[in-house]
Structure formats: structure tokens, C-alpha cells
Motif scaffolding. Structure first.
Motif, PDB file in Angstrom:
ATOM      1  N   ALA A 349       0.832  -1.208   0.000  1.00 24.11           N
ATOM      2  CA  ALA A 349       0.000   0.000   0.000  1.00 24.11           C
ATOM      3  C   ALA A 349       0.865   1.255   0.000  1.00 24.11           C
ATOM      4  N   LEU A 350       1.906   1.268   0.816  1.00 18.04           N
ATOM      5  CA  LEU A 350       2.792   2.433   0.909  1.00 18.04           C
ATOM      6  C   LEU A 350       3.525   2.652  -0.416  1.00 18.04           C
ATOM      7  N   ALA A 351       3.943   1.563  -1.057  1.00 16.65           N
ATOM      8  CA  ALA A 351       4.622   1.678  -2.348  1.00 16.65           C
ATOM      9  C   ALA A 351       3.678   2.253  -3.404  1.00 16.65           C
ATOM     10  N   ALA A 352       2.422   1.809  -3.380  1.00 13.42           N
ATOM     11  CA  ALA A 352       1.445   2.301  -4.360  1.00 13.42           C
ATOM     12  C   ALA A 352       1.192   3.789  -4.170  1.00 13.42           C
ATOM     13  N   LEU A 353       1.110   4.232  -2.910  1.00  9.05           N
ATOM     14  CA  LEU A 353       0.918   5.654  -2.631  1.00  9.05           C
ATOM     15  C   LEU A 353       2.152   6.458  -3.049  1.00  9.05           C
ATOM     16  N   ASP A 354       3.314   5.940  -2.730  1.00  9.84           N
ATOM     17  CA  ASP A 354       4.552   6.667  -3.022  1.00  9.84           C
ATOM     18  C   ASP A 354       4.777   6.801  -4.529  1.00  9.84           C
ATOM     19  N   LYS A 355       4.384   5.779  -5.282  1.00  6.51           N
ATOM     20  CA  LYS A 355       4.560   5.819  -6.738  1.00  6.51           C
ATOM     21  C   LYS A 355       3.393   6.508  -7.438  1.00  6.51           C
ATOM     22  N   GLY A 356       2.332   6.794  -6.678  1.00  6.96           N
ATOM     23  CA  GLY A 356       1.219   7.559  -7.226  1.00  6.96           C
ATOM     24  C   GLY A 356       0.333   6.814  -8.193  1.00  6.96           C
ATOM     25  N   ILE A 357       0.251   5.486  -8.085  1.00  7.61           N
ATOM     26  CA  ILE A 357      -0.573   4.740  -9.042  1.00  7.61           C
ATOM     27  C   ILE A 357      -2.034   4.688  -8.613  1.00  7.61           C
ATOM     28  N   ILE A 358      -2.331   5.074  -7.358  1.00 10.07           N
ATOM     29  CA  ILE A 358      -3.702   5.029  -6.884  1.00 10.07           C
ATOM     30  C   ILE A 358      -3.853   6.036  -5.746  1.00 10.07           C
ATOM     31  N   LEU A 487       6.800   1.580  10.904  1.00 11.45           N
ATOM     32  CA  LEU A 487       5.471   2.090  10.543  1.00 11.45           C
ATOM     33  C   LEU A 487       4.953   3.038  11.619  1.00 11.45           C
ATOM     34  N   ALA A 488       5.171   2.693  12.882  1.00  9.34           N
ATOM     35  CA  ALA A 488       4.710   3.537  13.983  1.00  9.34           C
ATOM     36  C   ALA A 488       5.424   4.881  13.999  1.00  9.34           C
ATOM     37  N   LEU A 520       6.242  10.328   2.162  1.00  4.19           N
ATOM     38  CA  LEU A 520       5.432  11.418   2.696  1.00  4.19           C
ATOM     39  C   LEU A 520       4.716  10.997   3.977  1.00  4.19           C
ATOM     40  N   ASP A 521       4.680  11.898   4.948  1.00  2.00           N
ATOM     41  CA  ASP A 521       4.000  11.602   6.213  1.00  2.00           C
ATOM     42  C   ASP A 521       2.536  11.265   5.997  1.00  2.00           C
ATOM     43  N   GLU A 522       1.892  11.949   5.036  1.00  4.59           N
ATOM     44  CA  GLU A 522       0.474  11.658   4.802  1.00  4.59           C
ATOM     45  C   GLU A 522       0.260  10.244   4.270  1.00  4.59           C
ATOM     46  N   ASP A 523       1.268   9.709   3.566  1.00  7.92           N
ATOM     47  CA  ASP A 523       1.170   8.325   3.104  1.00  7.92           C
ATOM     48  C   ASP A 523       1.266   7.360   4.292  1.00  7.92           C
ATOM     49  N   PHE A 524       2.197   7.626   5.207  1.00  9.10           N
ATOM     50  CA  PHE A 524       2.267   6.808   6.410  1.00  9.10           C
ATOM     51  C   PHE A 524       0.973   6.917   7.219  1.00  9.10           C
ATOM     52  N   SER A 525       0.396   8.102   7.244  1.00 14.29           N
ATOM     53  CA  SER A 525      -0.835   8.299   8.016  1.00 14.29           C
ATOM     54  C   SER A 525      -1.977   7.458   7.471  1.00 14.29           C
ATOM     55  N   ILE A 526      -2.027   7.283   6.149  1.00 12.61           N
ATOM     56  CA  ILE A 526      -3.057   6.429   5.550  1.00 12.61           C
ATOM     57  C   ILE A 526      -2.888   4.987   6.025  1.00 12.61           C
ATOM     58  N   ILE A 527      -1.648   4.501   6.054  1.00 14.36           N
ATOM     59  CA  ILE A 527      -1.386   3.134   6.518  1.00 14.36           C
ATOM     60  C   ILE A 527      -1.795   2.996   7.977  1.00 14.36           C
TER      61      ILE A 527
END
Length: 617
Positions: A349-358, A487-488, A520-527
Motif C-alpha cells: 500500500a505504501l509503495a502504491a501511494l509513493d509511486k502515485g498509481i492510486i 510504521l509507527a 510522505l508523512d500523509e502516506d504513512f498516516s493512511i497506513i
């Protein structure tokens, strides 16, 4: 004649007059001893000096007479029959404490039977049958090839037992020496962490024991200290004539672990209860302070009795343990490699957010499976099933309910949704430390991250399985503990350690250098939002709900074949300011079993919240 010269009258001067007249000379220097009369020694002084040297000479002659004439025969006999032996003085091994000062490993006074190397021929008087009976652990062959150092025949004896032993072999010049036996806590859960000591396999006759496993091995040089040496002279009857200390033994240093003994034992018992009741083969758990990197608990189930190894274990007991199918000698925390299953999904999930595919809001429909064409059998499409039909799920809900279809799709791509691909999954897995050790300086498995570039054949199905933590992916419990801590802490790598002091000890076992994950912190926040939802009613980690503390967690059920699965849970608390992270794996249980690692985590965290509230409040 009137012109004849007059002869000058010469005067004879004495030395005294010269020195006296010199006092009137200008520039006279008293500091240079000018003008001083040299006086001869008196007869009294000369006589005193003569008598002094005469007395010294008389004493030396008397001593020489005593050594060579009066007692010459005695000393020659002593020199011929007496022997000098170097006795090794074993230092006290350093004590191991838990974080609260409770002793976990210490030394108890005991006695050992020793024989000097130059008297080893006397061992031939012992019949072979008695050798087997009384010396089951001693290698006579190795002793015969050993150096001239004394050999420990048997140790860990009480004084009464040592005396009886000596009386049983009166013709053999054994001797009794003070010793100490390493003794370990009777608390459960410490066998693999502490390890045990034993004789060196390279020097079986050595008096000093070394660490064989665990902390005893990793920190052996600090714990064992430095041997001392005492020179002992004995006569033909093995009586001590004289002795002198050549080098004093230096005791080993104490070690204080970061482990909390109560938490360690509670985690072990919580794992053991579920393993035994629900038919798992074993398990392991790790608890970490994510702020400091201190490991508060770290245990593997099942274990073995350390004191049996320290005080002597029978061959029958060793064989029983060694042949136990549950592998009690196996340190699962460091060396157990397991398929992680769904606890791996946050990386995808984090990789998908970081690469911007979804975007995290986009929903994917899970009908319970997806199918793709089979290139070998076109009329038989390959079906990849979800564990249940979840309907429409966005990223947060997909993490909470662990939707396989969602992660198949963003991992390998499906329909109109692009996937990140296997190579990206591999790269992000390695960014979080999978495939790399957690510590430097100890025996630790690395696990395995599959790579499409090194595979003989890689198909879309392999990427799908990789996306949900299956395929040939292998991780260790300590790697997962590092992962969930990252992750924490939004990608920050914890400085994991299990020894508090001394400072030198920290340099023996160090955290493997791993860079922080920059996302990005917001990506970690989604996880984290998805893991928070998973720990609430309706989520896969709902076992942690209702404990009075909000958790972020993720479970995993990894299929390993033959109807068996590994059960995982990882999580942290408190949710908005993480202090502590936990990882539990239960090895090889039935796939029909509904009770697993989540149950262990609830039991342990109930205790933890009550007894160690400073970590969750």
C-alpha cells in the motif's frame, strides 16, 4: 770575586703553609673545595668498615654451608621429587540482570576435580568401565593431546561429592579446587535469549567455560573475565609445599538487559497457552519501545531448561530434546523464517501511494476473486481468491479487512488499474529491512525477498502472491518487529538493542545500519489509519479492541501447505503517540483454526496495560 753573584736562599714550604697562604689569594673559591685540608680516616673508622664486611661475609658463608652441606641432601631430594604446577584461577563470570535489577544468570559456589598434565599417566590406572561411569563428559584422548595445563575432570560438585570422588580413586593424584556453577533464573521464556555456558570444544580439558548460545555467547569476552595463575609446588605425595600468586584473576563484567523479566515470562506463557491448546508447533514474540529501541521482551516457544546444561544434562534428556518435533533448541525470534502473509500488505500500500498509481480514496470491488487468462490452458483461467468477498473497499478499509483482491490489483494490476509490479514490491520490502539482518554480531537469519530478475520464470500470478505476502517471501519475527516500529515512527529506523550497559557491551551487538524510509508523512498516516481500523470491531485485529487503549495493528494468515498456516499479528500503541510495538507469530497451525496470534496479543496486552501502564498512557 767582587763581581760574583750571591746565591739566593731557598725556603722549604710545607703543604700546610701552602693551603694556609691560599686563603689570602684573590678569587679564592670555597665552593670548589679550595683551601680545604684532606684528613686521613681514623683507625677506628677503618676497623668498623672491616668488621661490617667481615660479618656479611660470615653470614653468606653460613647460608651457603646450610644449603650445600647441612641440608644439601634434603634440598636435592626436594628438587628431584617436587614439581611446580601452574594452576588456573577461574574468574567469576559476570552476572546478567534484567532492566529492574533482577538476577537472570549468576554463579553458585561449587567444586571441581582437577589433575595436572604431568600426572596424566595415572589415569591409565582407571579401568575403562569406570571411565564411562565416572567421566562421561571428559575426553581422555583430547587430554592426552592437550597442553601442559591442568585438566578439569569433573566439575559442579558439592564438597561432600568431591571428597567421595577423591576417596574412590586414592591412587590417582586428583585434587579438589573451588569452582562456581552458572545458574539461571527459573522464570520461563529466557532460554534462547540468555543461552548457556560450557567447555570449549577446542579445549575440552580447560577449566574456564565459554558462552555457547545467546547472550552468554554474544558477550562472552566481557562476561568471562581473565584467568589468573597460581604457581604451586608439590612433593612426591602431592602435598603442597609452597605456592605463590603469579596473576590475579579478573572477574567478568555484569550485564544489564533491557528485558523486563515479568513481561518476558508473560509473553512466553501467553504464546505457550495458545500453541498447546490449538495445535501450533511453536511461536515467538517481540515487544519493543519504539522511542528508544529497547527490546522489552523477546522469547521463543518452546524452550529448554538452561540449568540442565549448566549443571550437566544426561544423554537421554539431550536426545529427547534434540528429537522433539517442536524444536525447543530453535531460537525462532532470530532464526525462524516464515511466510508473512497479510502483515506484508502495508508495504504494498505504501509503495502504491509513493509511486502515485492510486489514490487512497479510490475503491476496488472484491467479489471474492479475480481471474486472469491461463496461457497454457486458455479454457481454464487462473483464479486468485480472496479470503472473503468484501465489496467496494478503499485503501484504509482494504488494510482493515485485509482484502486480497485489492492488493492483487494494486500489486500486479488488474482491469484498468495499473499495478506497481514485482520489482517495486521487492525494492520497498528491502527498504523496510526485509532480506537484511536486524543486528550485527549475532547469528541471525536474513530471510528472503523474491526477485523477478533472478527467477527462472516469473508470471503475473507470482506478483499477485507476492502482493499479499506469499510466494517465496520469508521473514523473521525480529525483522517484523523492526518493520512495525518503522510504521509507527513514519519510517524512522529504531536503534534496536537488548543490553543497557556497560557502554562497551553495546558495541558487541549493534543494530544493522539501515537508512530511514523517506515517504510522505500523509502516506504513512493512511497506513496507520487502516491499521487503526483493523484493531476496532469488524477489523481483522479486533481482538485488541476494548482494552482501554487505541491500537494500530495488522494480522496475517500465511498458507504454508498441507492445510497448515502461520498466524501473525503486529501492532503498536497508543495510536496517536506510539510508545510500544509488538509482534507475535505462531508456527504451523491448522487452517481451520480461528484462534491464533491475535488471541496471544490480547492476553499479553491486557497484562501489559495493567502492569506497565507508562508505555501505553
Amino acid at each position: 770575586m767582587m763581581f760574583a753573584k750571591k746565591r739566593k736562599k731557598t725556603l722549604e714550604l710545607s703543604p700546610d703553609e701552602i693551603f694556609l697562604d691560599s686563603k689570602n689569594l684573590p678569587g679564592f673559591d670555597r665552593n670548589q673545595m679550595e683551601g680545604r685540608l684532606v684528613m686521613l680516616l681514623s683507625r677506628r673508622v677503618a676497623l668498623f668498615v672491616f668488621l661490617f664486611f667481615a660479618i656479611i661475609s660470615f653470614i653468606m658463608l653460613g647460608k651457603l654451608w646450610n644449603l650445600q652441606i647441612s641440608h644439601g641432601a634434603t634440598f636435592r631430594e626436594r628438587a628431584f621429587f617436587n614439581s611446580f604446577d601452574k594452576h588456573v584461577l577461574s574468574p567469576e563470570r559476570g552476572i546478567i540482570y534484567d532492566r529492574n535489577g533482577e538476577e537472570l544468570a549468576w554463579n553458585e559456589a561449587r567444586f571441581k576435580i582437577v589433575i595436572d598434565a604431568d600426572k596424566k599417566d595415572a589415569l591409565e590406572q582407571i579401568p575403562d568401565a569406570l571411565r564411562v561411569q565416572f567421566f562421561p563428559k571428559f575426553s581422555f584422548d583430547a587430554f592426552e593431546k592437550a597442553s601442559d595445563a591442568p585438566a578439569v575432570i569433573i566439575d559442579d560438585l558439592s564438597w561432600e561429592s568431591a571428597e567421595r570422588f577423591i576417596e574412590a580413586f586414592p591412587a590417582v593424584p586428583f585434587r579438589i579446587e573451588a569452582s562456581s556453577a552458572r545458574t539461571y533464573t527459573d522464570r520461563s521464556g529466557f532460554s534462547h535469549l540468555l543461552g548457556y555456558v560450557g567447555r570449549s570444544s577446542d579445549e575440552p580439558s580447560s577449566a574456564t567455560k565459554s558462552g555457547k548460545t545467546g547472550v552468554e555467547k554474544y558477550y562472552d569476552l566481557l562476561l568471562r573475565g581473565v584467568d589468573g595463575v597460581r604457581l604451586v609446588e608439590t612433593d612426591a605425595k602431592n602435598n603442597i609445599v609452597s605456592e605463590s600468586l603469579q596473576q590475579e584473576a579478573e572477574n567478568g563484567e555484569a550485564l544489564t538487559l533491557t528485558i523486563d523479566a515479568d513481561a518476558q515470562s508473560k509473553l512466553y506463557s501467553a504464546i505457550g497457552d495458545v500453541v498447546e491448546q490449538y495445535g501450533f508447533h511453536g511461536g515467538a514474540g517481540v515487544v519493543v519501545d519504539v522511542r528508544t529501541g529497547e527490546i522489552l521482551a523477546m522469547t521463543s516457544y518452546p524452550e529448554f531448561n538452561l540449568n540442565n546444561f549448566s549443571h550437566g544434562i544426561s544423554q537421554e534428556e539431550f536426545s529427547r530434546l534434540n528429537n522433539d518435533p517442536h524444536a525447543p533448541f530453535f531460537a525462532r525470534v532470530f532464526n525462524g523464517t516464515y511466510i508473512p502473509g497479510s502483515i506484508f500488505k502495508p508495504i504494498v500500500a505504501l509503495a502504491a501511494l509513493d509511486k502515485g498509481i492510486i489514490s487512497p480514496e479510490k475503491e476496488i470491488f472484491s467479489s471474492g476473486s479475480i481471474s486472469v487468462p491461463n496461457p497454457y490452458f486458455p479454457d481454464q483461467p487462473s483464479i486468485f481468491r480472496d479470503w472473503k468477498a468484501h465489496g467496494w473497499v478503499d485503501m484504509v478499509r482494504a488494510i482493515a479487512v485485509s482484502s486480497d483482491v485489492y492488493f492483487y490489483t494494486i500489486g500486479g494490476g488488474y482491469g484498468n488499474q495499473e499495478g506497481i509490479g514485482a520489482s517495486a514490491i521487492e525494492r520497498y520490502a528491502k527498504l523496510f529491512g526485509f532480506g537484511e539482518p536486524v543486528f550485527s554480531g549475532i547469528d541471525e537469519a536474513r530471510g528472503m525477498v523474491p526477485s523477478p530478475e533472478h527467477a527462472e520464470e516469473w508470471r503475473i500470478g507470482d506478483t499477485y502472491h507476492f502482493s499479499i505476502g506469499q510466494n517465496n517471501l520469508q521473514v523473521t519475527p525480529i525483522q517484523v518487529a523492526r518493520f512495525v516500529s518503522m510504521l509507527a515512527e513514519h519510517g524512522k529506523v529504531p536503534d534496536l538493542h537488548f543490553v543497557e550497559e556497560p557502554d562497551e557491551a553495546r558495541s558487541v551487538v549493534t543494530a544493522y545500519p539501515l537508512p530511514d524510509v523517506v515517504v510522505l508523512d500523509e502516506d504513512f498516516s493512511i497506513i496507520q489509519e487502516g491499521m487503526a481500523l483493523a484493531a476496532k470491531p469488524g477489523g481483522t485485529a479486533q481482538a485488541l479492541a476494548g482494552l482501554g487503549v487505541d491500537f494500530g495493528a495488522k494480522t496475517g494468515t500465511a498458507e504454508i501447505g498441507n492445510g497448515r498456516v502461520n498466524s501473525w499479528i503486529m501492532g503498536y500503541a497508543p495510536l496517536n503517540d506510539p510508545h510500544v510495538a509488538m509482534t507475535v507469530v505462531l508456527e504451523s497451525g491448522s487452517e481451520t483454526n480461528l484462534v491464533g496470534a491475535a488471541s496471544v496479543s490480547r492476553t499479553f496486552m491486557q497484562w501489559f496495560i495493567q502492569h506497565m501502564p507508562e508505555y501505553v498512557k
